[in-house]
Design a protein around this motif. Structure first.
Motif, mmCIF file in Angstrom:
data_model
loop_
_atom_site.group_PDB
_atom_site.id
_atom_site.type_symbol
_atom_site.label_atom_id
_atom_site.label_comp_id
_atom_site.label_asym_id
_atom_site.label_seq_id
_atom_site.Cartn_x
_atom_site.Cartn_y
_atom_site.Cartn_z
ATOM 1 N N UNK A 56 44.893 -65.647 -4.894
ATOM 2 C CA UNK A 56 43.616 -64.790 -4.669
ATOM 3 C C UNK A 56 43.816 -64.213 -3.024
ATOM 4 N N UNK A 57 44.544 -64.955 -2.172
ATOM 5 C CA UNK A 57 44.875 -64.498 -0.833
ATOM 6 C C UNK A 57 45.941 -63.380 -0.989
ATOM 7 N N UNK A 58 46.803 -63.384 -1.810
ATOM 8 C CA UNK A 58 47.707 -62.345 -2.043
ATOM 9 C C UNK A 58 47.113 -61.271 -2.551
ATOM 10 N N UNK A 59 46.141 -60.939 -3.354
ATOM 11 C CA UNK A 59 45.330 -59.920 -3.872
ATOM 12 C C UNK A 59 44.671 -59.380 -2.794
ATOM 13 N N UNK A 60 43.902 -60.103 -1.896
ATOM 14 C CA UNK A 60 42.896 -59.621 -0.809
ATOM 15 C C UNK A 60 44.096 -59.172 0.208
ATOM 16 N N UNK A 61 45.224 -59.506 0.370
ATOM 17 C CA UNK A 61 46.118 -59.023 1.228
ATOM 18 C C UNK A 61 46.467 -57.534 0.838
ATOM 19 N N UNK A 62 46.929 -57.561 -0.442
ATOM 20 C CA UNK A 62 47.142 -56.375 -1.151
ATOM 21 C C UNK A 62 46.242 -55.252 -1.085
ATOM 22 N N UNK A 63 44.616 -55.635 -1.069
ATOM 23 C CA UNK A 63 43.744 -54.748 -1.134
ATOM 24 C C UNK A 63 43.406 -54.406 0.590
ATOM 25 N N UNK A 64 44.152 -54.968 1.235
ATOM 26 C CA UNK A 64 43.903 -54.680 2.564
ATOM 27 C C UNK A 64 42.561 -55.331 3.423
ATOM 28 N N UNK A 65 42.346 -56.503 2.591
ATOM 29 C CA UNK A 65 41.092 -57.389 3.146
ATOM 30 C C UNK A 65 41.899 -58.689 3.718
ATOM 31 N N UNK A 66 41.101 -58.993 4.812
ATOM 32 C CA UNK A 66 41.228 -60.314 5.467
ATOM 33 C C UNK A 66 41.121 -61.407 4.610
ATOM 34 N N UNK A 67 41.922 -62.411 3.968
ATOM 35 C CA UNK A 67 41.846 -63.476 3.144
ATOM 36 C C UNK A 67 41.243 -64.870 4.161
ATOM 37 N N UNK A 68 40.243 -64.498 4.909
ATOM 38 C CA UNK A 68 39.638 -65.766 5.500
ATOM 39 C C UNK A 68 39.040 -66.790 4.641
ATOM 40 N N UNK A 69 38.517 -66.487 3.421
ATOM 41 C CA UNK A 69 38.089 -67.592 2.513
ATOM 42 C C UNK A 69 39.124 -68.389 2.327
ATOM 43 N N UNK A 70 40.237 -67.728 1.674
ATOM 44 C CA UNK A 70 41.384 -68.151 1.101
ATOM 45 C C UNK A 70 42.012 -69.118 1.954
ATOM 46 N N UNK A 71 42.049 -68.773 3.338
ATOM 47 C CA UNK A 71 42.857 -69.354 4.578
ATOM 48 C C UNK A 71 42.091 -70.731 4.652
ATOM 49 N N UNK A 72 40.533 -70.512 4.907
ATOM 50 C CA UNK A 72 39.937 -71.950 4.873
ATOM 51 C C UNK A 72 40.028 -72.847 3.816
ATOM 52 N N UNK A 73 40.086 -72.125 2.548
ATOM 53 C CA UNK A 73 39.933 -73.017 1.452
ATOM 54 C C UNK A 73 41.379 -73.769 1.186
ATOM 55 N N UNK A 74 42.579 -73.058 1.773
ATOM 56 C CA UNK A 74 43.848 -73.590 1.639
ATOM 57 C C UNK A 74 43.829 -74.891 2.902
ATOM 58 N N UNK A 75 42.966 -74.923 4.073
ATOM 59 C CA UNK A 75 42.928 -75.980 4.633
ATOM 60 C C UNK A 75 42.178 -77.120 4.131
ATOM 61 N N UNK A 76 41.091 -76.855 3.447
ATOM 62 C CA UNK A 76 40.424 -77.719 2.585
ATOM 63 C C UNK A 76 41.216 -78.504 1.596
ATOM 64 N N UNK A 77 41.837 -77.649 0.950
ATOM 65 C CA UNK A 77 42.924 -78.154 0.008
ATOM 66 C C UNK A 77 43.802 -79.063 0.370
ATOM 67 N N UNK A 78 44.234 -78.686 1.504
ATOM 68 C CA UNK A 78 45.423 -79.702 2.347
ATOM 69 C C UNK A 78 44.481 -81.013 2.768
ATOM 70 N N UNK A 79 43.396 -80.968 3.310
ATOM 71 C CA UNK A 79 42.691 -81.961 3.699
ATOM 72 C C UNK A 79 42.272 -82.874 2.370
ATOM 73 N N UNK A 80 41.907 -82.210 1.334
ATOM 74 C CA UNK A 80 41.400 -82.945 0.049
ATOM 75 C C UNK A 80 42.793 -83.690 -0.532
#
Length: 152
Positions: A56-80
């Motif tokens: 999803x982060x890669x898709x958002x970057x390809x669309x020119x959108x900032x993947x802020x949700x995905x970056x924070x989800x990645x942090x949450x995944x690491x913590x989890x």
């Protein structure tokens, strides 16, 4: 800083208490097996959700959108993932909350409502309703005004 010290003191005591209580009910070996099972399930879930979040982060970057949700989800995944590897049932509960998509997205949305994400892609902040940097046009274009001089 005192909250971290408090957490490092309280969490181990809570975990030990829960492990003893569960061990008295189901036995020592099943309790250990349950801890190992949650770590294995957490690892598999972490891998699956991590791949989906990266896509999803890669898709958002390809669309020119900032993947802020995905970056924070990645942090949450690491913590989890870290919490699920830690032996205990309280940390496993919080770890699964970070790994399950619906609770993780709720946590990330809650965090994004409270913070402003500054975009490195241009001036302005991240708009969590449109999931793109503020100031960016709907078609993805970004107009930058300026002057230039060509020197040959």
């Amino acid at each position: 800083m005192p909250i971290f010290i408090l957490l490092f003191l309280i969490v181990p005591f809570v975990e030990i208490y829960l492990l003893i209580q569960v061990g008295q009910v189901i036995g020592a070996l099943p309790t250990i097996g349950l801890c190992v099972l949650t770590a294995v399930l957490g690892g598999a879930l972490l891998r699956q959700q991590g791949v989906r979040t990266m896509a999803r982060a890669r898709h958002n970057l390809d669309q020119g959108q900032l993947p802020a949700h995905e970056m924070l989800e990645g942090i949450a995944l690491g913590i989890g993932g870290a919490l699920l590897v830690t032996p205990g049932f309280a940390t496993d509960a919080v770890g699964f909350m970070c790994l399950l998509p619906f609770t993780r997205r709720w946590l990330v949305s809650h965090v994004l409502r409270r913070v402003t994400v500054v975009s490195a892609m241009g001036a302005g902040a991240y708009d969590s309703t449109t999931r793109r940097p503020q100031g960016r046009e709907a078609d993805g274009s970004h107009i930058i005004e300026g002057e230039y001089e060509r020197k040959d």
